[in-house]
Write a protein that holds these residues in place. Structure first.
Motif, PDB file in Angstrom:
ATOM      1  N   ASN A  61      29.732 -41.826   8.170  1.00 38.56           N
ATOM      2  CA  ASN A  61      28.663 -42.156   9.102  1.00 38.56           C
ATOM      3  C   ASN A  61      28.357 -43.643   9.014  1.00 38.56           C
ATOM      4  N   THR A  62      27.759 -44.187  10.064  1.00 44.03           N
ATOM      5  CA  THR A  62      27.272 -45.559  10.049  1.00 44.03           C
ATOM      6  C   THR A  62      25.791 -45.534   9.705  1.00 44.03           C
ATOM      7  N   LEU A  63      25.410 -46.243   8.649  1.00 44.23           N
ATOM      8  CA  LEU A  63      24.027 -46.214   8.176  1.00 44.23           C
ATOM      9  C   LEU A  63      23.179 -47.334   8.754  1.00 44.23           C
ATOM     10  N   GLY A  64      23.810 -48.452   9.073  1.00 40.92           N
ATOM     11  CA  GLY A  64      23.049 -49.571   9.612  1.00 40.92           C
ATOM     12  C   GLY A  64      23.930 -50.788   9.817  1.00 40.92           C
ATOM     13  N   THR A  65      23.392 -51.736  10.574  1.00 42.89           N
ATOM     14  CA  THR A  65      24.121 -52.980  10.833  1.00 42.89           C
ATOM     15  C   THR A  65      23.198 -54.159  10.583  1.00 42.89           C
ATOM     16  N   GLY A  66      23.807 -55.277  10.240  1.00 36.45           N
ATOM     17  CA  GLY A  66      23.051 -56.503  10.016  1.00 36.45           C
ATOM     18  C   GLY A  66      23.898 -57.691  10.413  1.00 36.45           C
ATOM     19  N   ALA A  67      23.492 -58.875   9.973  1.00 37.97           N
ATOM     20  CA  ALA A  67      24.230 -60.083  10.305  1.00 37.97           C
ATOM     21  C   ALA A  67      25.636 -60.026   9.710  1.00 37.97           C
ATOM     22  N   ALA A  68      26.630 -59.895  10.560  1.00 39.53           N
ATOM     23  CA  ALA A  68      28.045 -59.888  10.174  1.00 39.53           C
ATOM     24  C   ALA A  68      28.433 -58.704   9.300  1.00 39.53           C
ATOM     25  N   SER A  69      27.550 -57.713   9.140  1.00 39.32           N
ATOM     26  CA  SER A  69      27.858 -56.614   8.236  1.00 39.32           C
ATOM     27  C   SER A  69      27.473 -55.266   8.834  1.00 39.32           C
ATOM     28  N   THR A  70      28.158 -54.236   8.342  1.00 38.55           N
ATOM     29  CA  THR A  70      27.839 -52.845   8.679  1.00 38.55           C
ATOM     30  C   THR A  70      27.887 -52.043   7.385  1.00 38.55           C
TER      31      THR A  70
ATOM     32  N   LEU B 264      45.698 -64.995   5.345  1.00 34.41           N
ATOM     33  CA  LEU B 264      46.348 -66.150   4.745  1.00 34.41           C
ATOM     34  C   LEU B 264      45.698 -66.402   3.378  1.00 34.41           C
ATOM     35  N   ILE B 265      44.960 -67.483   3.217  1.00 37.99           N
ATOM     36  CA  ILE B 265      44.342 -67.772   1.916  1.00 37.99           C
ATOM     37  C   ILE B 265      42.866 -67.410   1.902  1.00 37.99           C
ATOM     38  N   ALA B 266      42.206 -67.613   3.037  1.00 40.79           N
ATOM     39  CA  ALA B 266      40.757 -67.452   3.090  1.00 40.79           C
ATOM     40  C   ALA B 266      40.348 -65.979   3.122  1.00 40.79           C
ATOM     41  N   VAL B 267      39.197 -65.675   2.521  1.00 42.29           N
ATOM     42  CA  VAL B 267      38.633 -64.328   2.562  1.00 42.29           C
ATOM     43  C   VAL B 267      38.034 -64.098   3.940  1.00 42.29           C
ATOM     44  N   SER B 268      38.494 -63.045   4.620  1.00 46.36           N
ATOM     45  CA  SER B 268      38.018 -62.741   5.968  1.00 46.36           C
ATOM     46  C   SER B 268      37.160 -61.480   6.014  1.00 46.36           C
ATOM     47  N   GLU B 269      37.132 -60.732   4.908  1.00 42.92           N
ATOM     48  CA  GLU B 269      36.378 -59.470   4.900  1.00 42.92           C
ATOM     49  C   GLU B 269      36.012 -59.121   3.459  1.00 42.92           C
ATOM     50  N   ILE B 270      34.830 -58.565   3.299  1.00 44.64           N
ATOM     51  CA  ILE B 270      34.359 -58.078   2.009  1.00 44.64           C
ATOM     52  C   ILE B 270      33.986 -56.609   2.160  1.00 44.64           C
ATOM     53  N   ASN B 271      34.430 -55.793   1.211  1.00 45.54           N
ATOM     54  CA  ASN B 271      34.004 -54.391   1.150  1.00 45.54           C
ATOM     55  C   ASN B 271      33.292 -54.174  -0.184  1.00 45.54           C
TER      56      ASN B 271
ATOM     57  N   LYS C 169      34.109 -61.843   8.528  1.00 47.30           N
ATOM     58  CA  LYS C 169      33.972 -63.253   8.902  1.00 47.30           C
ATOM     59  C   LYS C 169      34.665 -63.471  10.236  1.00 47.30           C
ATOM     60  N   LYS C 170      33.854 -63.575  11.292  1.00 46.39           N
ATOM     61  CA  LYS C 170      34.398 -63.770  12.639  1.00 46.39           C
ATOM     62  C   LYS C 170      34.282 -65.219  13.099  1.00 46.39           C
ATOM     63  N   ALA C 171      33.413 -65.972  12.423  1.00 48.83           N
ATOM     64  CA  ALA C 171      33.222 -67.382  12.744  1.00 48.83           C
ATOM     65  C   ALA C 171      32.944 -68.134  11.457  1.00 48.83           C
ATOM     66  N   ALA C 172      33.074 -69.454  11.507  1.00 52.93           N
ATOM     67  CA  ALA C 172      32.896 -70.258  10.302  1.00 52.93           C
ATOM     68  C   ALA C 172      31.512 -70.068   9.699  1.00 52.93           C
ATOM     69  N   ASP C 173      30.503 -69.873  10.555  1.00 53.62           N
ATOM     70  CA  ASP C 173      29.134 -69.727  10.072  1.00 53.62           C
ATOM     71  C   ASP C 173      28.914 -68.427   9.310  1.00 53.62           C
TER      72      ASP C 173
ATOM     73  N   PHE D 122      27.525 -65.130   4.779  1.00 51.01           N
ATOM     74  CA  PHE D 122      27.357 -63.694   4.565  1.00 51.01           C
ATOM     75  C   PHE D 122      28.424 -63.148   3.609  1.00 51.01           C
ATOM     76  N   ILE D 123      29.614 -63.730   3.657  1.00 54.70           N
ATOM     77  CA  ILE D 123      30.652 -63.407   2.677  1.00 54.70           C
ATOM     78  C   ILE D 123      30.168 -63.787   1.283  1.00 54.70           C
ATOM     79  N   ASP D 124      29.633 -65.000   1.176  1.00 57.89           N
ATOM     80  CA  ASP D 124      29.140 -65.491  -0.118  1.00 57.89           C
ATOM     81  C   ASP D 124      28.009 -64.619  -0.651  1.00 57.89           C
ATOM     82  N   GLN D 125      27.111 -64.188   0.239  1.00 59.34           N
ATOM     83  CA  GLN D 125      25.981 -63.360  -0.190  1.00 59.34           C
ATOM     84  C   GLN D 125      26.445 -61.998  -0.694  1.00 59.34           C
ATOM     85  N   ALA D 126      27.461 -61.416  -0.052  1.00 60.05           N
ATOM     86  CA  ALA D 126      27.976 -60.125  -0.503  1.00 60.05           C
ATOM     87  C   ALA D 126      28.620 -60.240  -1.879  1.00 60.05           C
ATOM     88  N   ILE D 127      29.369 -61.313  -2.095  1.00 59.27           N
ATOM     89  CA  ILE D 127      29.972 -61.549  -3.412  1.00 59.27           C
ATOM     90  C   ILE D 127      28.875 -61.738  -4.458  1.00 59.27           C
TER      91      ILE D 127
END
Length: 281
Positions: A14-23, A82-89, A43-47, A51-56
């Motif tokens: 199930n989907t519990l909720g969504t937020g800035a760049a995250s589900t 490639l090298i950059a992190v594009s997704e965090i689970n 990570k869909k845009a440089a900005d 949110f990636i950093d906050q999840a880590i």
């Protein structure tokens, strides 16, 4: 419940909720049948890097705190393009409950119990060497079994950190966060008091990042409207505690969460005695 798809090998229920760049999803381990919450940050845009950093950051800190009222973080997986992190689970404890912004308690007795448990959890965070740095009603969950969970460690940091940018929620942010001064245990005490103020009055305190929606105004440049003037039925002791927690200078606030917890326990006893007397009339 049939799985909709898989993320990182877990069945999505199930989907519990969504937020800035995250589900956030409810997921299940098909091998153990254990159910978890999984936060997926894309990570869909440089900005979106923040949110990636906050999840880590959330995983690095929450995984080091072992307390029943702090939501556990179990695993973090980085997906690279490639090298950059594009997704965090981020795999976390699933909490079947509501935050106190979604479902407010009209009972001051129940509210006191929730904040006593929250104070105990925040003390555990401090004992581990960290400040939560974003305490607010939406980050305090409670369940039908009356247990409490503190969530969302994206802004958390070691005690004494001076951040390179302002982070926090405008209605609950401490003055030292806006001034980019060291963040300490008393930073959480300010936000704790601001959260309690809102729960009691349904109004926000003015902060250094003011918002006008449903806000209160200062009588002058230094005086906040006491909560007892908005809700006269609250105990004077609760009014005093809230006002002390949200003082501008950190050194003028209560010294620690255990001190606040002890005062809340006395307030709870006071409320229970008043209720008992009322029931005999």
């Amino acid at each position: 419940m049939k799985s909709l798809r898989k993320i990182n090998g877990y069945d999505v229920l199930n989907t519990l909720g969504t937020g800035a760049a995250s589900t956030i999803y409810a997921v299940q381990d098909s091998k153990t049948n254990q159910i978890y919450a999984l936060k997926q940050v894309l990570k869909k845009a440089a900005d979106d890097q923040k949110f990636i950093d906050q999840a880590i950051n959330e995983h690095n800190i929450a995984s080091r705190i072992d307390h029943p009222a702090v939501r556990k973080c179990f695993k973090l997986k980085k997906v690279r393009k490639l090298i950059a992190v594009s997704e965090i689970n981020l795999l976390m404890e699933l909490v079947d409950g509501h935050n106190i912004q979604q479902k407010r308690h009209e009972s001051l007795t129940q509210l006191a119990r929730i904040f006593i448990a929250a104070a105990d959890a925040i003390h555990a965070i401090h004992e581990a060497g960290f400040v939560h740095a974003d305490i607010k009603p939406i980050n305090i969950l409670f369940t039908d079994q009356h247990s409490v969970k503190i969530i969302d460690f994206g802004h958390s940091c070691p005690i004494g950190t001076v951040k390179d940018r302002v982070q926090g929620t405008p209605d609950y942010i401490a003055p030292e966060q806006v001034r980019r001064q060291p963040i300490t245990e008393r930073t959480d005490i300010f936000s704790f008091g601001a959260s309690l103020y809102w729960c009691v009055t349904n109004k926000f305190i003015p902060t250094l990042i003011p918002k006008t929606d449903n806000g209160v105004t200062r009588k002058d440049s230094t005086t906040l409207i006491p909560p007892i003037e908005i809700k006269p039925e609250i105990p004077l002791s609760l009014n005093t505690l809230i006002l002390e927690c949200i003082r501008d200078l950190p050194e003028e606030r209560p010294e620690s969460m255990p001190a606040i917890k002890a005062r809340l326990e006395l307030i709870l006893t006071q409320l229970q005695r008043a209720k008992a007397v009322e029931s005999t009339k």
